[in-house]
Design a protein around this motif. Sequence first.
Motif, PDB file in Angstrom:
ATOM      1  N   SER A  74      45.734  39.014  37.605  1.00  0.00           N
ATOM      2  CA  SER A  74      44.604  38.090  37.654  1.00  0.00           C
ATOM      3  C   SER A  74      44.616  37.143  36.456  1.00  0.00           C
ATOM      4  O   SER A  74      44.302  35.959  36.584  1.00  0.00           O
ATOM      5  CB  SER A  74      43.297  38.883  37.689  1.00  0.00           C
ATOM      6  OG  SER A  74      42.199  38.008  37.572  1.00  0.00           O
ATOM      7  N   ALA A  75      45.015  37.659  35.294  1.00  0.00           N
ATOM      8  CA  ALA A  75      45.052  36.831  34.083  1.00  0.00           C
ATOM      9  C   ALA A  75      46.030  35.665  34.232  1.00  0.00           C
ATOM     10  O   ALA A  75      45.880  34.632  33.579  1.00  0.00           O
ATOM     11  CB  ALA A  75      45.423  37.686  32.876  1.00  0.00           C
ATOM     12  N   THR A  76      47.031  35.830  35.123  1.00  0.00           N
ATOM     13  CA  THR A  76      47.979  34.730  35.340  1.00  0.00           C
ATOM     14  C   THR A  76      47.480  33.748  36.388  1.00  0.00           C
ATOM     15  O   THR A  76      48.147  32.776  36.708  1.00  0.00           O
ATOM     16  CB  THR A  76      49.363  35.250  35.790  1.00  0.00           C
ATOM     17  OG1 THR A  76      49.241  35.743  37.136  1.00  0.00           O
ATOM     18  CG2 THR A  76      49.871  36.351  34.880  1.00  0.00           C
ATOM     19  N   GLY A  77      46.310  34.040  36.969  1.00  0.00           N
ATOM     20  CA  GLY A  77      45.689  33.080  37.880  1.00  0.00           C
ATOM     21  C   GLY A  77      45.901  33.336  39.358  1.00  0.00           C
ATOM     22  O   GLY A  77      45.455  32.551  40.193  1.00  0.00           O
ATOM     23  N   VAL A  78      46.590  34.438  39.718  1.00  0.00           N
ATOM     24  CA  VAL A  78      46.794  34.689  41.149  1.00  0.00           C
ATOM     25  C   VAL A  78      45.677  35.591  41.692  1.00  0.00           C
ATOM     26  O   VAL A  78      45.030  36.321  40.942  1.00  0.00           O
ATOM     27  CB  VAL A  78      48.164  35.337  41.452  1.00  0.00           C
ATOM     28  CG1 VAL A  78      49.291  34.463  40.940  1.00  0.00           C
ATOM     29  CG2 VAL A  78      48.258  36.759  40.885  1.00  0.00           C
ATOM     30  N   ARG A  79      45.473  35.511  42.996  1.00  0.00           N
ATOM     31  CA  ARG A  79      44.497  36.393  43.629  1.00  0.00           C
ATOM     32  C   ARG A  79      45.069  37.812  43.677  1.00  0.00           C
ATOM     33  O   ARG A  79      46.155  38.029  44.221  1.00  0.00           O
ATOM     34  CB  ARG A  79      44.145  35.892  45.034  1.00  0.00           C
ATOM     35  CG  ARG A  79      43.285  34.652  44.977  1.00  0.00           C
ATOM     36  CD  ARG A  79      42.684  34.245  46.303  1.00  0.00           C
ATOM     37  NE  ARG A  79      41.533  33.357  46.060  1.00  0.00           N
ATOM     38  CZ  ARG A  79      40.795  32.800  46.997  1.00  0.00           C
ATOM     39  NH1 ARG A  79      41.074  33.027  48.270  1.00  0.00           N
ATOM     40  NH2 ARG A  79      39.766  32.035  46.682  1.00  0.00           N
ATOM     41  N   ALA A  80      44.324  38.752  43.112  1.00  0.00           N
ATOM     42  CA  ALA A  80      44.833  40.119  42.960  1.00  0.00           C
ATOM     43  C   ALA A  80      43.807  41.128  43.427  1.00  0.00           C
ATOM     44  O   ALA A  80      42.605  40.888  43.352  1.00  0.00           O
ATOM     45  CB  ALA A  80      45.188  40.377  41.495  1.00  0.00           C
ATOM     46  N   MET A  81      44.312  42.254  43.908  1.00  0.00           N
ATOM     47  CA  MET A  81      43.422  43.238  44.519  1.00  0.00           C
ATOM     48  C   MET A  81      43.963  44.650  44.364  1.00  0.00           C
ATOM     49  O   MET A  81      45.174  44.873  44.296  1.00  0.00           O
ATOM     50  CB  MET A  81      43.323  42.883  46.008  1.00  0.00           C
ATOM     51  CG  MET A  81      42.825  43.972  46.911  1.00  0.00           C
ATOM     52  SD  MET A  81      42.818  43.366  48.613  1.00  0.00           S
ATOM     53  CE  MET A  81      42.665  44.921  49.450  1.00  0.00           C
ATOM     54  N   THR A  82      43.035  45.614  44.319  1.00  0.00           N
ATOM     55  CA  THR A  82      43.390  47.018  44.415  1.00  0.00           C
ATOM     56  C   THR A  82      42.409  47.694  45.364  1.00  0.00           C
ATOM     57  O   THR A  82      41.376  47.125  45.708  1.00  0.00           O
ATOM     58  CB  THR A  82      43.403  47.707  43.039  1.00  0.00           C
ATOM     59  OG1 THR A  82      43.878  49.050  43.181  1.00  0.00           O
ATOM     60  CG2 THR A  82      42.005  47.765  42.424  1.00  0.00           C
ATOM     61  N   SER A  83      42.747  48.894  45.816  1.00  0.00           N
ATOM     62  CA  SER A  83      41.834  49.624  46.697  1.00  0.00           C
ATOM     63  C   SER A  83      41.988  51.109  46.426  1.00  0.00           C
ATOM     64  O   SER A  83      43.016  51.562  45.918  1.00  0.00           O
ATOM     65  CB  SER A  83      42.139  49.342  48.165  1.00  0.00           C
ATOM     66  OG  SER A  83      43.400  49.871  48.521  1.00  0.00           O
ATOM     67  N   SER A  84      40.948  51.862  46.759  1.00  0.00           N
ATOM     68  CA  SER A  84      41.004  53.302  46.605  1.00  0.00           C
ATOM     69  C   SER A  84      39.813  53.911  47.342  1.00  0.00           C
ATOM     70  O   SER A  84      39.123  53.227  48.088  1.00  0.00           O
ATOM     71  CB  SER A  84      40.980  53.677  45.120  1.00  0.00           C
ATOM     72  OG  SER A  84      41.262  55.056  44.960  1.00  0.00           O
ATOM     73  N   SER A  85      39.601  55.187  47.128  1.00  0.00           N
ATOM     74  CA  SER A  85      38.407  55.844  47.628  1.00  0.00           C
ATOM     75  C   SER A  85      37.747  56.558  46.455  1.00  0.00           C
ATOM     76  O   SER A  85      38.387  56.823  45.441  1.00  0.00           O
ATOM     77  CB  SER A  85      38.775  56.831  48.736  1.00  0.00           C
ATOM     78  OG  SER A  85      37.612  57.500  49.188  1.00  0.00           O
ATOM     79  N   SER A  86      36.522  56.917  46.636  1.00  0.00           N
ATOM     80  CA  SER A  86      35.603  57.342  45.568  1.00  0.00           C
ATOM     81  C   SER A  86      36.189  57.923  44.270  1.00  0.00           C
ATOM     82  O   SER A  86      35.980  57.356  43.205  1.00  0.00           O
ATOM     83  CB  SER A  86      34.586  58.289  46.172  1.00  0.00           C
ATOM     84  OG  SER A  86      34.014  57.682  47.306  1.00  0.00           O
TER      85      SER A  86
END
Lengths: 354, 186
Positions: A74-86
């Motif tokens: 994200s710091a480099t400007g790209v759209r970034a994502m993670t996912s998980s469960s509780s």
Amino acid sequence: MSARGNGHAKILMTGNEAIAEGAIRAGCRFYAGYPITPQNELTAYMARHMPQEGRVFIQAESELAAVNMVFGASATGVRAMTSSSSPGISLKQEGISYLAGCRLPAVIVNIMRGGPGLGNIAPSQADYFQATKGGGHGDYHSIVLAPASVEEAYRTMFDAFDLADTYRTPVMVLGDGMLGQMMEPLILEKGPVRQHAKTWALTGCRGRKPNIVRSLFLKEGVLEALNLQLQKKYKAIQQKEQRWEELLVEDASVILVAYGGMARIVKEAVRGLRAGHKKIGFIRPISLWPFPVKAFRRPGKKSVKYLVVEMSYGQMVEDVRLAVECRAPVEFFGRSGGGIPTEEEILKKLHTMS
Amino acid sequence: MTERIIIAGSGGQGVMLLGKVLAESAMREARHVTWLPSYGAEVRGGTANCMVVISDEEIGSPFVQYADSMIVLNDESLRRFGGRLKSRGLLVLNSSLAQSAPPAKIKNLESRPFSAIALELGTVKVANIVALGCFVAAGGIVGKGSVEGVIKGKAGEVSTDIITLNLKALSKGFGLAGGSRAKGGR
């Protein structure tokens, strides 16, 4: 599912897959995650399709690593994502606090399961407090969006990435195991993808002043000034970004309130009650933070009661009470740890209120 | 009309696929549909099940507590889920593997040897589709043509032989039903 649809025909997808496909189409360039039920299909879908699109997929060594990789991307400007469960989301909280502190956009998906602790893999909504009240340390909020269907889960991803970039803030998409696992038909229509100028991003500083991304500010007064900026941003979000669905509230004597997967069951109960000429309404908060207080503040509305139903022992109900400001009674029914409130149980509770 | 269906068997019998084919058939008929799998550790070796809800209206819960109809492929699943079939509900039962007596209250029963029939067709793997054929004929909830459309639609993913075999299995199953509710379907 290998068939990714052509944007016109209906296809069947699980909520997890729809979220992944939505993220890809919303321009997610970087995904890092670590497996956990009941969101594994999301990670698996990204593993398969992100490289095909020439984007980055990383199965990280831990949840903590994944969220910090997202921080870096994200710091480099790209759209970034993670996912998980509780339980995995609990591990990511440090990183989410840092994202908020560094004003970095990111999307975090939580497909909630039973807790506390390792809990179980059944659907749950018991992470509401964690999602909406900060979660990590410090005075911050993530925007929290809670879709209720597979199709909406897909569409939400366009909104989530756009909000993240617009406000330079982490956005959490909050679902439950039922929504993640179930299949429903949907059409993969391309949503709006706005380009955001990211003048703050670390893109190589040749010919310009270096950008610095950090959350450590030891000099007297600096952190407080930055925190006041954050608060100003949160106020703007609270004013502009409240989202909710409502049904038959105008003449309702009782309004049922539920979000996400729980709202499907409640809405079905409301339709049944309306068919029996009962004056029952329905409000489904879609943005959990900012909480849609506007939905509960209707001038001239008198003698209405609220019944909040959750797959928890009472979390969103606190925000409903704050929104209602003691102008109406607010009752609660909920189950947690694998129990899903049934239509019969909701009707029984409703009966005790009249 | 809303039809709540439980499909259960043992891991490996193609219970999830059966449910997906049924759900996709309903989707082809432009109806509302949800498919919900059991996703616990139970999938390995033990019973596997999925729940399909088909409706002309928006669907609330994808979870099925009490089923309007049920497809059961083995004995253990019959014991586990049999009690959750509504009193006038349809039970499509694989008699090759389910030897226990179904609950006495079940009036609408199609008990046929799907595994044995599948073996005659060449592989026990298609027992699920034989059962689906029987369910389509007995339940009348989705049309046979819609299911055939779904199977043919897999042409890009599997060989022509497999498509042909599954279409044959579907027809074989379709012919087995004694005409419980609405033979011929929609």
